[in-house]
Design a protein around this motif. Structure first.
Motif, mmCIF file in Angstrom:
data_model
loop_
_atom_site.group_PDB
_atom_site.id
_atom_site.type_symbol
_atom_site.label_atom_id
_atom_site.label_comp_id
_atom_site.label_asym_id
_atom_site.label_seq_id
_atom_site.Cartn_x
_atom_site.Cartn_y
_atom_site.Cartn_z
ATOM 1 N N VAL A 188 0.829 -1.208 0.000
ATOM 2 C CA VAL A 188 0.000 0.000 0.000
ATOM 3 C C VAL A 188 0.866 1.262 0.000
ATOM 4 O O VAL A 188 0.544 2.246 -0.671
ATOM 5 C CB VAL A 188 -0.938 -0.006 1.230
ATOM 6 C CG1 VAL A 188 -1.652 1.335 1.375
ATOM 7 C CG2 VAL A 188 -1.955 -1.129 1.115
ATOM 8 N N LEU A 189 1.978 1.227 0.725
ATOM 9 C CA LEU A 189 2.840 2.405 0.843
ATOM 10 C C LEU A 189 3.891 2.500 -0.261
ATOM 11 O O LEU A 189 4.613 3.503 -0.336
ATOM 12 C CB LEU A 189 3.546 2.403 2.202
ATOM 13 C CG LEU A 189 2.645 2.478 3.436
ATOM 14 C CD1 LEU A 189 3.484 2.436 4.707
ATOM 15 C CD2 LEU A 189 1.785 3.731 3.424
ATOM 16 N N VAL A 242 10.992 0.656 5.286
ATOM 17 C CA VAL A 242 9.584 0.281 5.252
ATOM 18 C C VAL A 242 9.005 0.290 6.663
ATOM 19 O O VAL A 242 7.884 0.761 6.888
ATOM 20 C CB VAL A 242 9.400 -1.100 4.593
ATOM 21 C CG1 VAL A 242 7.962 -1.581 4.730
ATOM 22 C CG2 VAL A 242 9.803 -1.043 3.127
ATOM 23 N N HIS A 243 9.750 -0.209 7.630
ATOM 24 C CA HIS A 243 9.268 -0.226 9.014
ATOM 25 C C HIS A 243 9.085 1.197 9.539
ATOM 26 O O HIS A 243 8.113 1.477 10.253
ATOM 27 C CB HIS A 243 10.228 -1.020 9.894
ATOM 28 C CG HIS A 243 10.126 -2.502 9.697
ATOM 29 N ND1 HIS A 243 9.465 -3.330 10.573
ATOM 30 C CD2 HIS A 243 10.577 -3.303 8.701
ATOM 31 C CE1 HIS A 243 9.522 -4.573 10.132
ATOM 32 N NE2 HIS A 243 10.197 -4.585 8.997
ATOM 33 N N ALA A 244 9.990 2.105 9.182
ATOM 34 C CA ALA A 244 9.830 3.505 9.588
ATOM 35 C C ALA A 244 8.598 4.113 8.932
ATOM 36 O O ALA A 244 7.848 4.869 9.565
ATOM 37 C CB ALA A 244 11.081 4.300 9.226
ATOM 38 N N ALA A 245 8.371 3.781 7.660
ATOM 39 C CA ALA A 245 7.198 4.298 6.959
ATOM 40 C C ALA A 245 5.907 3.789 7.589
ATOM 41 O O ALA A 245 4.931 4.532 7.741
ATOM 42 C CB ALA A 245 7.258 3.904 5.481
ATOM 43 N N VAL A 246 5.885 2.506 7.981
ATOM 44 C CA VAL A 246 4.693 1.935 8.609
ATOM 45 C C VAL A 246 4.476 2.543 9.991
ATOM 46 O O VAL A 246 3.332 2.788 10.404
ATOM 47 C CB VAL A 246 4.798 0.399 8.679
ATOM 48 C CG1 VAL A 246 3.685 -0.187 9.543
ATOM 49 C CG2 VAL A 246 4.735 -0.189 7.279
ATOM 50 N N LEU A 247 5.549 2.819 10.712
ATOM 51 C CA LEU A 247 5.409 3.482 12.004
ATOM 52 C C LEU A 247 4.782 4.867 11.813
ATOM 53 O O LEU A 247 3.897 5.279 12.578
ATOM 54 C CB LEU A 247 6.762 3.590 12.692
ATOM 55 C CG LEU A 247 6.769 4.121 14.129
ATOM 56 C CD1 LEU A 247 5.914 3.249 15.047
ATOM 57 C CD2 LEU A 247 8.195 4.213 14.661
ATOM 58 N N GLY A 248 5.225 5.593 10.784
ATOM 59 C CA GLY A 248 4.606 6.877 10.477
ATOM 60 C C GLY A 248 3.147 6.713 10.093
ATOM 61 O O GLY A 248 2.298 7.518 10.476
ATOM 62 N N TYR A 249 2.847 5.669 9.337
ATOM 63 C CA TYR A 249 1.472 5.383 8.908
ATOM 64 C C TYR A 249 0.552 5.155 10.107
ATOM 65 O O TYR A 249 -0.490 5.791 10.248
ATOM 66 C CB TYR A 249 1.493 4.144 8.007
ATOM 67 C CG TYR A 249 0.142 3.562 7.670
ATOM 68 C CD1 TYR A 249 -0.568 3.993 6.564
ATOM 69 C CD2 TYR A 249 -0.415 2.549 8.447
ATOM 70 C CE1 TYR A 249 -1.813 3.449 6.241
ATOM 71 C CE2 TYR A 249 -1.640 1.997 8.136
ATOM 72 C CZ TYR A 249 -2.335 2.447 7.027
ATOM 73 O OH TYR A 249 -3.557 1.907 6.722
#
Length: 292
Positions: free
Chosen positions: A16-17, A199-206
């Motif tokens: 999705v991201l 990706v993990h940082a992006a999901v944390l932001g999400y």
């Protein structure tokens, strides 16, 4: 249709991201068919993290992101992310991200990345709560209570799994009950993530955007879905304190610290299972009640 097509891997939050470079420092977030016409702010936040990180060389994880949401984005059209380098120092890199849709700026953000260093360390906040394994999953809770069906729908649309030790604010206010603007819950992506720290940082932001603004409605006996309610994120800031596996359970404590002038300010603390503070979040949003 081939069997391979029928049994394709399910979509994950990483999908999705996902974005792709379209030239230089420009990236494209593709249009996606969703149940909601407007893009969830967490998607824009997560994609901005990925776009900015792709322009930073070396091992410099993100440590801060300050964003401003200018206009709503719509899921039926792609979003273009332009990244401008503001600074590359000996240990810190800073990037400006501008997101546009139909040639209109919908979002701007400043992201900062730092080479890991040793230094003084402490954290003031701590948490104590039940293990996620000791809290009933949503699927079973929904079967016992119709009022929690909104949570089942939320999990489907966000691709996140939630476990609340106490009654969520949304359920209390939907019944007309006033509660303090505080809530706590465990949260994680429904599906595992690839072993990519960006990706993990992006999901944390999400996931930092999940349910945060609604926390401010506890004392007012309202939900964001009530007739005449207008709401939108104005600005959203995340400080990433440590590299964090975002597909493990995270404990999210939220509080609505102020509301007035058709705005609200909410604050969040995200912890790892170990008790380590993973991120601090502050969000200001528009909450306007119009005559029915």
């Amino acid at each position: 249709m081939s069997m391979a097509t029928q049994t394709a891997d399910p979509v994950s939050l990483a999908d999705v991201l996902s974005i792709h470079r379209i030239g230089g420092s420009e990236f494209l977030g593709p249009a996606r068919t969703t149940s909601a016409p407007r893009i969830f702010g967490g998607i824009t936040t997560g994609q901005a993290v990925l776009a900015a990180r792709a322009t930073v060389t070396g091992h410099r994880p993100i440590h801060a992101l300050q964003t401003t949401f200018l206009r709503p984005g719509y899921s039926d059209s792609p979003v273009t992310y332009r990244v401008d380098p503001l600074h590359d120092g000996a240990s810190v890199s800073t990037r400006l991200i501008t997101a546009t849709q139909h040639d209109r700026i919908i979002f701007t953000g400043t992201a900062s990345f730092q080479q890991p260093e040793h230094g003084l360390a402490h954290q003031l906040t701590t948490f104590s709560g039940p293990r996620p394994e000791d809290i009933e999953p949503t699927a079973r809770a929904v079967g016992k209570s119709r009022s929690s069906s909104w949570l089942s729908a939320l999990e489907r649309t966000t691709m996140l799994e939630f476990r609340f030790p106490d009654t969520p604010i949304r359920m209390s206010t939907a019944r007309g009950v006033a509660v303090d603007p505080h809530q706590k819950f465990w949260v994680r992506p429904v599906r595992p993530l690839p072993k990519d720290s960006s990706v993990h940082a992006a999901v944390l932001g999400y996931l930092s955007d999940a349910l945060l603004l609604s926390t401010s409605l506890g004392p007012h006996r309202k939900t964001l879905q009530d007739p005449g309610m207008q709401f939108a994120t104005i600005n959203h800031s995340v400080w990433f304190h440590s590299t964090c596996p975002a597909d493990d359970w995270l404990w999210y404590e939220q509080e609505g610290i102020w509301a007035g002038s058709a705005r609200a300010v909410c604050r969040g603390s995200i912890f790892r299972r170990t008790g380590e503070l993973a991120a601090t979040v502050v969000q200001e949003g528009l909450i306007r009640v119009t005559p029915e």
